[in-house]
Design a protein around this motif. Sequence first.
Motif, PDB file in Angstrom:
ATOM      1  N   VAL A   2      25.464 -17.217  -5.758  1.00 11.37           N
ATOM      2  CA  VAL A   2      26.142 -16.083  -6.389  1.00 11.37           C
ATOM      3  C   VAL A   2      27.584 -16.062  -5.897  1.00 11.37           C
ATOM      4  O   VAL A   2      27.854 -15.678  -4.762  1.00 11.37           O
ATOM      5  CB  VAL A   2      25.448 -14.750  -6.026  1.00 11.37           C
ATOM      6  CG1 VAL A   2      26.180 -13.584  -6.680  1.00 11.37           C
ATOM      7  CG2 VAL A   2      23.990 -14.774  -6.451  1.00 11.37           C
ATOM      8  N   GLY A  58      30.954  -9.664 -14.195  1.00  8.26           N
ATOM      9  CA  GLY A  58      31.406 -10.309 -12.963  1.00  8.26           C
ATOM     10  C   GLY A  58      32.752 -10.955 -13.146  1.00  8.26           C
ATOM     11  O   GLY A  58      33.495 -10.628 -14.077  1.00  8.26           O
ATOM     12  N   TRP A  59      33.025 -11.877 -12.242  1.00  7.92           N
ATOM     13  CA  TRP A  59      34.341 -12.492 -12.159  1.00  7.92           C
ATOM     14  C   TRP A  59      34.427 -13.686 -13.100  1.00  7.92           C
ATOM     15  O   TRP A  59      33.560 -14.556 -13.089  1.00  7.92           O
ATOM     16  CB  TRP A  59      34.584 -12.958 -10.720  1.00  7.92           C
ATOM     17  CG  TRP A  59      35.938 -13.516 -10.518  1.00  7.92           C
ATOM     18  CD1 TRP A  59      36.316 -14.817 -10.718  1.00  7.92           C
ATOM     19  CD2 TRP A  59      37.109 -12.809 -10.104  1.00  7.92           C
ATOM     20  NE1 TRP A  59      37.656 -14.948 -10.451  1.00  7.92           N
ATOM     21  CE2 TRP A  59      38.168 -13.731 -10.067  1.00  7.92           C
ATOM     22  CE3 TRP A  59      37.366 -11.479  -9.759  1.00  7.92           C
ATOM     23  CZ2 TRP A  59      39.454 -13.382  -9.691  1.00  7.92           C
ATOM     24  CZ3 TRP A  59      38.648 -11.121  -9.383  1.00  7.92           C
ATOM     25  CH2 TRP A  59      39.671 -12.066  -9.353  1.00  7.92           C
ATOM     26  N   GLU A  60      35.482 -13.740 -13.899  1.00 11.06           N
ATOM     27  CA  GLU A  60      35.739 -14.935 -14.717  1.00 11.06           C
ATOM     28  C   GLU A  60      37.219 -15.279 -14.634  1.00 11.06           C
ATOM     29  O   GLU A  60      38.048 -14.391 -14.765  1.00 11.06           O
ATOM     30  CB  GLU A  60      35.338 -14.685 -16.174  1.00 11.06           C
ATOM     31  CG  GLU A  60      33.843 -14.877 -16.421  1.00 11.06           C
ATOM     32  CD  GLU A  60      33.473 -14.686 -17.885  1.00 11.06           C
ATOM     33  OE1 GLU A  60      33.194 -15.699 -18.554  1.00 11.06           O
ATOM     34  OE2 GLU A  60      33.461 -13.542 -18.334  1.00 11.06           O
ATOM     35  N   ARG A 105      31.453  -4.938 -17.579  1.00  7.76           N
ATOM     36  CA  ARG A 105      31.709  -6.343 -17.233  1.00  7.76           C
ATOM     37  C   ARG A 105      30.564  -6.841 -16.365  1.00  7.76           C
ATOM     38  O   ARG A 105      29.893  -6.046 -15.715  1.00  7.76           O
ATOM     39  CB  ARG A 105      33.056  -6.507 -16.519  1.00  7.76           C
ATOM     40  CG  ARG A 105      33.176  -5.712 -15.235  1.00  7.76           C
ATOM     41  CD  ARG A 105      34.587  -5.809 -14.659  1.00  7.76           C
ATOM     42  NE  ARG A 105      34.845  -7.096 -14.040  1.00  7.76           N
ATOM     43  CZ  ARG A 105      34.580  -7.378 -12.759  1.00  7.76           C
ATOM     44  NH1 ARG A 105      34.010  -6.471 -11.965  1.00  7.76           N
ATOM     45  NH2 ARG A 105      34.861  -8.553 -12.259  1.00  7.76           N
ATOM     46  N   THR A 129      28.828  -6.783  -9.546  1.00  5.82           N
ATOM     47  CA  THR A 129      29.816  -7.538 -10.316  1.00  5.82           C
ATOM     48  C   THR A 129      31.024  -7.954  -9.471  1.00  5.82           C
ATOM     49  O   THR A 129      31.964  -8.537  -9.988  1.00  5.82           O
ATOM     50  CB  THR A 129      30.325  -6.682 -11.512  1.00  5.82           C
ATOM     51  OG1 THR A 129      30.770  -5.413 -11.020  1.00  5.82           O
ATOM     52  CG2 THR A 129      29.213  -6.444 -12.519  1.00  5.82           C
ATOM     53  N   ASP A 159      30.300 -15.374  -8.500  1.00  2.94           N
ATOM     54  CA  ASP A 159      31.075 -14.561  -9.441  1.00  2.94           C
ATOM     55  C   ASP A 159      30.508 -13.160  -9.633  1.00  2.94           C
ATOM     56  O   ASP A 159      31.107 -12.335 -10.323  1.00  2.94           O
ATOM     57  CB  ASP A 159      31.149 -15.273 -10.798  1.00  2.94           C
ATOM     58  CG  ASP A 159      31.982 -16.542 -10.731  1.00  2.94           C
ATOM     59  OD1 ASP A 159      32.854 -16.626  -9.850  1.00  2.94           O
ATOM     60  OD2 ASP A 159      31.765 -17.451 -11.542  1.00  2.94           O
ATOM     61  N   GLY A 160      29.354 -12.871  -9.049  1.00  2.00           N
ATOM     62  CA  GLY A 160      28.673 -11.581  -9.237  1.00  2.00           C
ATOM     63  C   GLY A 160      27.246 -11.840  -9.679  1.00  2.00           C
ATOM     64  O   GLY A 160      27.001 -12.747 -10.467  1.00  2.00           O
ATOM     65  N   GLY A 186      31.236 -10.118  -6.830  1.00  2.00           N
ATOM     66  CA  GLY A 186      31.316 -11.549  -6.523  1.00  2.00           C
ATOM     67  C   GLY A 186      31.609 -11.826  -5.059  1.00  2.00           C
ATOM     68  O   GLY A 186      31.598 -10.914  -4.216  1.00  2.00           O
ATOM     69  N   ILE A 241      26.575 -11.726 -13.699  1.00  2.00           N
ATOM     70  CA  ILE A 241      27.061 -12.850 -14.518  1.00  2.00           C
ATOM     71  C   ILE A 241      26.334 -14.133 -14.123  1.00  2.00           C
ATOM     72  O   ILE A 241      26.005 -14.971 -14.969  1.00  2.00           O
ATOM     73  CB  ILE A 241      28.598 -12.989 -14.419  1.00  2.00           C
ATOM     74  CG1 ILE A 241      29.115 -13.842 -15.583  1.00  2.00           C
ATOM     75  CG2 ILE A 241      29.059 -13.550 -13.094  1.00  2.00           C
ATOM     76  CD1 ILE A 241      30.605 -13.699 -15.820  1.00  2.00           C
ATOM     77  N   ASP A 242      26.027 -14.272 -12.837  1.00  2.00           N
ATOM     78  CA  ASP A 242      25.342 -15.491 -12.409  1.00  2.00           C
ATOM     79  C   ASP A 242      23.886 -15.502 -12.878  1.00  2.00           C
ATOM     80  O   ASP A 242      23.354 -16.556 -13.240  1.00  2.00           O
ATOM     81  CB  ASP A 242      25.499 -15.679 -10.894  1.00  2.00           C
ATOM     82  CG  ASP A 242      26.917 -16.150 -10.544  1.00  2.00           C
ATOM     83  OD1 ASP A 242      27.554 -16.787 -11.402  1.00  2.00           O
ATOM     84  OD2 ASP A 242      27.394 -15.868  -9.427  1.00  2.00           O
ATOM     85  N   ASP A 255      29.726 -13.248  -2.972  1.00  2.00           N
ATOM     86  CA  ASP A 255      28.559 -12.995  -2.107  1.00  2.00           C
ATOM     87  C   ASP A 255      28.066 -14.257  -1.405  1.00  2.00           C
ATOM     88  O   ASP A 255      27.633 -14.204  -0.262  1.00  2.00           O
ATOM     89  CB  ASP A 255      27.410 -12.404  -2.935  1.00  2.00           C
ATOM     90  CG  ASP A 255      27.808 -11.095  -3.581  1.00  2.00           C
ATOM     91  OD1 ASP A 255      28.047 -10.130  -2.830  1.00  2.00           O
ATOM     92  OD2 ASP A 255      27.890 -11.033  -4.818  1.00  2.00           O
TER      93      ASP A 255
END
Length: 306
Positions: A207, A303-305, A301, A249, A209-210, A251, A213-214, A253
């Motif tokens: 994990v 997570g991270w993109e 959202r 979300t 990006d969050g 990220g 999302i992952d 982690d």
Amino acid sequence: MRERALIADLLAPLATHRAARGLTDDAAVWLPPLGREVVLTHDVIACGTHYLPDDPPSDVAWKLLAVNLSDLAAMGAEPVGVLLGLTLGGHEDDDWLRGFVAGLGRALTHFEVALLGGDTVRWGGAAVLGCTAVGQVPHGCALGRDGVRVGDAVWVSGTIGDAGRGLAVARGEAPHDKRLLDRYRRPNPRLALGRALVGTATACMDVSDGVLIDAQRLAAASGVGIELDLAALPVTGDCDEAERLIRATAGDDYELLFTAAPDAELAALATAKVPLTRIGRVVAEPGLTVLGAHGLITPARLGWEH
Ligand SMILES: Nc1ncnc2c1ncn2[C@@H]1O[C@H](COP(=O)(O)OP(=O)(O)O)[C@@H](O)[C@H]1O
Ligand SMILES: Cc1ncc(C[n+]2csc(CCOP(=O)(O)OP(=O)(O)O)c2C)c(N)n1
Ligand SMILES: [Mg+2]
């Protein structure tokens, strides 16, 4: 400090593995043990995007290794060595470099990985630090993202969202908290867990990006759906649903997200430092579903993109 001095005086003493050839040749030469497959990954961290200019350089070295070893952990691999691509800017003076190399030496020792080589350049912009991590697994044992089966349980290691809170501390937006800062600056790749999951997990990823999302990516890679219970997410302290969504979300982690048969015995793989939490289930309908106290949630959202 010139590139030659950095390599010969600071980096070469760290490159003790035979494969590195003392950093005196054009490349490293490594013979994988019989019956092992080589696992390769490359992640980049950039100043301002993945870490802050004021982060201690020794922690930047730790993070560069840790985020890459986290990808090896996700594959169930044992780390062997790293190659570093250091694109330095004006901010990285000799003191910064000495701090970076001191931290690098400690991280290499801690993770038991060899420095196998790399490249160093200077340019006018922010530092961009690349790392290629080399690992090994017994033939056919690498964990993938595509083995998720309908009916599997979804698990995550550790706690989620603390690194994101650590970033707020580092930015001066939250009160000082050493533990949270460490979660942001010095992630702990779950290497022992990843290797222990070989043979038990049906699929695994880290994990970064969050977790939302992952989890969506894990489901997509296997052509199935994942339902997550927001209330089950392992977080530090009490927090309401809105805060749980922020943590899910944020990220950074570097925990492992994995699936296993619903009756798989996982308790023995958990430790006091790295608990394992069941956070959801796998369904046939593709996509990610997030369940809150009052039913379905549609997060703004995931997570991270980049
Ligand atoms: N510029 C690139 N060139 C080749 N492969 C890439 C590039 N960027 C990402 N990949 C590959 O795409 C896959 C997904 O990458 P990424 O989303 O960064 O995964 P992770 O979060 O595990 O680092 C990985 O197999 C990675 O090696
Ligand atoms: C200064 C700073 N701002 C924002 C973040 C948050 N952040 C940046 S990249 C990222 C996701 C992980 O990085 P990525 O390059 O996507 O790693 P990968 O998924 O390839 O392993 C997160 C959570 C951060 N770590 N540092
Ligand atoms: Mg990547």
